[in-house]
Design a protein around this motif. Structure first.
Motif, PDB file in Angstrom:
ATOM      1  N   PHE A 168       1.051  71.303 -36.201  1.00  0.00           N
ATOM      2  CA  PHE A 168       0.098  70.704 -37.139  1.00  0.00           C
ATOM      3  C   PHE A 168       0.466  70.926 -38.612  1.00  0.00           C
ATOM      4  O   PHE A 168       0.090  70.131 -39.466  1.00  0.00           O
ATOM      5  CB  PHE A 168      -1.309  71.252 -36.890  1.00  0.00           C
ATOM      6  N   LEU A 169       1.203  71.996 -38.900  1.00  0.00           N
ATOM      7  CA  LEU A 169       1.438  72.342 -40.304  1.00  0.00           C
ATOM      8  C   LEU A 169       2.858  72.092 -40.781  1.00  0.00           C
ATOM      9  O   LEU A 169       3.076  71.899 -41.979  1.00  0.00           O
ATOM     10  CB  LEU A 169       1.075  73.816 -40.546  1.00  0.00           C
ATOM     11  N   PHE A 170       3.849  72.107 -39.868  1.00  0.00           N
ATOM     12  CA  PHE A 170       5.236  71.995 -40.314  1.00  0.00           C
ATOM     13  C   PHE A 170       5.982  70.795 -39.723  1.00  0.00           C
ATOM     14  O   PHE A 170       7.161  70.615 -39.988  1.00  0.00           O
ATOM     15  CB  PHE A 170       6.019  73.262 -39.946  1.00  0.00           C
ATOM     16  N   ALA A 171       5.310  69.986 -38.897  1.00  0.00           N
ATOM     17  CA  ALA A 171       5.994  68.849 -38.274  1.00  0.00           C
ATOM     18  C   ALA A 171       6.487  67.872 -39.335  1.00  0.00           C
ATOM     19  O   ALA A 171       5.802  67.589 -40.316  1.00  0.00           O
ATOM     20  CB  ALA A 171       5.057  68.132 -37.307  1.00  0.00           C
ATOM     21  N   GLU A 172       7.702  67.398 -39.147  1.00  0.00           N
ATOM     22  CA  GLU A 172       8.294  66.461 -40.100  1.00  0.00           C
ATOM     23  C   GLU A 172       7.597  65.104 -40.026  1.00  0.00           C
ATOM     24  O   GLU A 172       7.088  64.694 -38.989  1.00  0.00           O
ATOM     25  CB  GLU A 172       9.788  66.301 -39.820  1.00  0.00           C
ATOM     26  N   ASN A 173       7.597  64.415 -41.157  1.00  0.00           N
ATOM     27  CA  ASN A 173       7.047  63.053 -41.270  1.00  0.00           C
ATOM     28  C   ASN A 173       5.565  62.974 -40.907  1.00  0.00           C
ATOM     29  O   ASN A 173       5.082  61.967 -40.392  1.00  0.00           O
ATOM     30  CB  ASN A 173       7.839  62.068 -40.388  1.00  0.00           C
ATOM     31  N   SER A 174       4.845  64.047 -41.112  1.00  0.00           N
ATOM     32  CA  SER A 174       3.403  64.014 -40.866  1.00  0.00           C
ATOM     33  C   SER A 174       2.710  64.933 -41.854  1.00  0.00           C
ATOM     34  O   SER A 174       3.268  65.931 -42.277  1.00  0.00           O
ATOM     35  CB  SER A 174       3.077  64.440 -39.434  1.00  0.00           C
ATOM     36  N   GLU A 175       1.495  64.569 -42.203  1.00  0.00           N
ATOM     37  CA  GLU A 175       0.727  65.366 -43.154  1.00  0.00           C
ATOM     38  C   GLU A 175       0.115  66.562 -42.442  1.00  0.00           C
ATOM     39  O   GLU A 175      -0.442  66.444 -41.352  1.00  0.00           O
ATOM     40  CB  GLU A 175      -0.381  64.501 -43.763  1.00  0.00           C
ATOM     41  N   SER A 176       0.246  67.762 -43.061  1.00  0.00           N
ATOM     42  CA  SER A 176      -0.290  68.968 -42.430  1.00  0.00           C
ATOM     43  C   SER A 176      -1.808  68.893 -42.344  1.00  0.00           C
ATOM     44  O   SER A 176      -2.475  68.387 -43.239  1.00  0.00           O
ATOM     45  CB  SER A 176       0.133  70.217 -43.222  1.00  0.00           C
ATOM     46  N   ASN A 177      -2.350  69.390 -41.240  1.00  0.00           N
ATOM     47  CA  ASN A 177      -3.791  69.366 -41.014  1.00  0.00           C
ATOM     48  C   ASN A 177      -4.221  70.734 -40.506  1.00  0.00           C
ATOM     49  O   ASN A 177      -4.029  71.073 -39.336  1.00  0.00           O
ATOM     50  CB  ASN A 177      -4.148  68.286 -39.992  1.00  0.00           C
ATOM     51  N   ILE A 178      -4.800  71.533 -41.375  1.00  0.00           N
ATOM     52  CA  ILE A 178      -5.165  72.891 -41.017  1.00  0.00           C
ATOM     53  C   ILE A 178      -6.501  72.962 -40.281  1.00  0.00           C
ATOM     54  O   ILE A 178      -6.790  73.916 -39.570  1.00  0.00           O
ATOM     55  CB  ILE A 178      -5.199  73.777 -42.290  1.00  0.00           C
ATOM     56  N   SER A 179      -7.331  71.932 -40.447  1.00  0.00           N
ATOM     57  CA  SER A 179      -8.673  71.957 -39.855  1.00  0.00           C
ATOM     58  C   SER A 179      -8.677  71.691 -38.361  1.00  0.00           C
ATOM     59  O   SER A 179      -9.437  72.313 -37.610  1.00  0.00           O
ATOM     60  CB  SER A 179      -9.569  70.912 -40.540  1.00  0.00           C
ATOM     61  N   LEU A 180      -7.829  70.745 -37.909  1.00  0.00           N
ATOM     62  CA  LEU A 180      -7.889  70.292 -36.525  1.00  0.00           C
ATOM     63  C   LEU A 180      -7.641  71.397 -35.490  1.00  0.00           C
ATOM     64  O   LEU A 180      -8.430  71.546 -34.545  1.00  0.00           O
ATOM     65  CB  LEU A 180      -6.922  69.124 -36.303  1.00  0.00           C
ATOM     66  N   PRO A 181      -6.562  72.212 -35.622  1.00  0.00           N
ATOM     67  CA  PRO A 181      -6.364  73.244 -34.593  1.00  0.00           C
ATOM     68  C   PRO A 181      -7.511  74.249 -34.537  1.00  0.00           C
ATOM     69  O   PRO A 181      -7.895  74.701 -33.459  1.00  0.00           O
ATOM     70  CB  PRO A 181      -5.052  73.919 -35.016  1.00  0.00           C
ATOM     71  N   TYR A 182      -8.089  74.566 -35.699  1.00  0.00           N
ATOM     72  CA  TYR A 182      -9.202  75.520 -35.712  1.00  0.00           C
ATOM     73  C   TYR A 182     -10.483  74.888 -35.176  1.00  0.00           C
ATOM     74  O   TYR A 182     -11.309  75.575 -34.560  1.00  0.00           O
ATOM     75  CB  TYR A 182      -9.410  76.083 -37.121  1.00  0.00           C
ATOM     76  N   ALA A 183     -10.662  73.592 -35.415  1.00  0.00           N
ATOM     77  CA  ALA A 183     -11.841  72.911 -34.859  1.00  0.00           C
ATOM     78  C   ALA A 183     -11.785  72.910 -33.334  1.00  0.00           C
ATOM     79  O   ALA A 183     -12.794  73.165 -32.652  1.00  0.00           O
ATOM     80  CB  ALA A 183     -11.907  71.478 -35.384  1.00  0.00           C
TER      81      ALA A 183
END
Length: 407
Positions: A168-183
């Protein structure tokens, strides 16, 4: 067959397999919560432009929660039992995780730290309840084997944390999303809390082996506890172990990117499958080996291996230095559950209270990352690993000087 029976049965033949399985599932949950922090360190450095020292506050607030919440958690368990302690922990853990949803919009480092502190308080309740509870779910002689087996599933959580966080945070060509894994984890944890609210856990009281003369004279339990050398030395040793483990995990990705030249995403995968995979296998293998080798002897061997591994990390570079981490992860595997079980061995009715102080010692994880981050910011990242090196030397001393008592 006999060894398997003794593992989760009392002397009278009562099976405790079901409560053992239920409690063991919790070990996965807090393993995940801890390991995803190691990805957050690097993420916050990049996304919020903060130093290694400041990013180490991620660990500081979580492990600081252990220091502040351990005694209240112990009081809850002594008053209302292990099940209430588990429920309290799950509710705090789930709430803290869901706070990341508004945190993702605010992008405030301070708010993220508050959310992590709430999670830390929840994890404190879980560990204060689950660790000692597992040690009494069967024959006392198998306590170290039992907690290492349960902690193997904690190792599975440590594998999943960096993997999910890296995706979710370091994948290439994608915007990091810190909320989703914690949700997602917040919802899962609250569902687990619902399950535990509908079941009953047996309250197992350790056999009392105290001298009847001391019991008759009403000798103060508080004084007795602090006179137990294995407990007091174990308390210090557990503090240093958690300091070492947290510091190593916190800066593995930094070391990999700076010293070995690999990307943060690739490093998170190595941490997940390589490091934490060995960590989990080590706990499973350690549980088996303790059927043939005294736990303190195995702990001494592992401490020696971890010391050599840290010397490689500090003085070698590139792939050679990186390989030292994987030996260290394997050697670390049995340390926490073994130190914990050895420290409470033979404490009888004082086990719950002693467990509170042992969980409190996890605050060591708040100290080492900040110290290592400061050393890395002022010298080199490799030199920062002198902190866990010193910790492993002391762990070896504890293991070699352990005075075995009957449980």
């Amino acid at each position: 067959m006999e060894k398997k029976t003794q593992l989760v049965h009392l002397k009278d033949g009562t099976s405790l397999l079901v409560p053992f399985i239920l409690i063991t599932s919790l070990f996965f949950l807090w393993g995940f919560a801890h390991s995803i922090l190691d990805v957050l360190n690097k993420h916050f450095q990049d996304a919020l432009g903060i130093t290694k020292t400041k990013s180490a506050l991620v660990q500081a607030v979580v492990y600081g929660g252990y220091f502040l919440m351990a005694l209240p958690a112990g009081a809850i368990i002594r008053r209302w039992g292990y099940r209430t302690g588990v429920l309290t922990g799950l509710l705090l853990y789930g709430t803290g995780a869901l706070l990341f949803i508004p945190g993702g919009s605010l992008q405030s480092f301070g708010f993220f730290l508050f959310s992590l502190f709430v999670i830390g308080c929840g994890l404190t309740c879980l560990e204060t309840a689950a660790n000692p509870y597992v040690t009494v779910l069967g024959e006392p002689a198998a306590a170290e084997r039992r907690i290492n087996l349960a902690q193997a599933f904690n190792g599975l959580g440590w594998i999943c944390g960096p993997l999910v966080g890296g995706f979710f945070l370091f994948a290439e060509n994608s915007e990091s999303n810190i909320s989703l894994p914690y949700a997602i984890i917040g919802v899962v944890v609250l569902l687990v809390a619902l399950v535990f609210s509908r079941i009953r856990l047996p309250e197992i009281n350790p056999q009392v082996t105290k001298d009847p003369e001391k019991k008759a004279t009403g000798e103060n339990h508080r004084t007795d506890l602090w006179k137990q050398q294995n407990f007091t030395y174990g308390l210090i040793t557990l503090f240093l172990y958690v300091a070492a483990q947290t510091g190593i995990n916190s800066f593995f990705i930094n070391y990999a990117t700076e010293q070995a030249g690999i990307s943060a995403h690739e490093a998170s995968i190595w941490l997940s499958f390589g490091g934490m995979g060995l960590f989990m296998l080590g706990r499973m293998g350690g549980s088996w080996l303790m059927g043939y080798l005294q736990p303190e002897k195995l702990l001494a061997l592992c401490a020696s291996g971890a010391t050599l591994a840290m010397l490689a990390v500090i003085f070698l570079s590139g792939e050679m230095g990186l390989s030292g981490f994987f030996l260290c992860f394997l050697c670390e595997s049995i340390m926490f559950p073994t130190i914990f079980a050895l420290a409470i061995r033979g404490l009888d009715e004082q086990t719950k209270r002693a467990s509170s102080f042992l969980i409190m010692s996890i605050v060591g994880g708040a100290v080492a990352p900040v110290l290592m981050g400061y050393i890395a910011d002022t010298t080199t990242m490799a030199l920062g690993f002198i902190v866990p090196l010193v910790c492993f030397v002391e762990i070896g001393c504890f293991a070699m000087g352990y005075k075995r008592v009957k449980s």
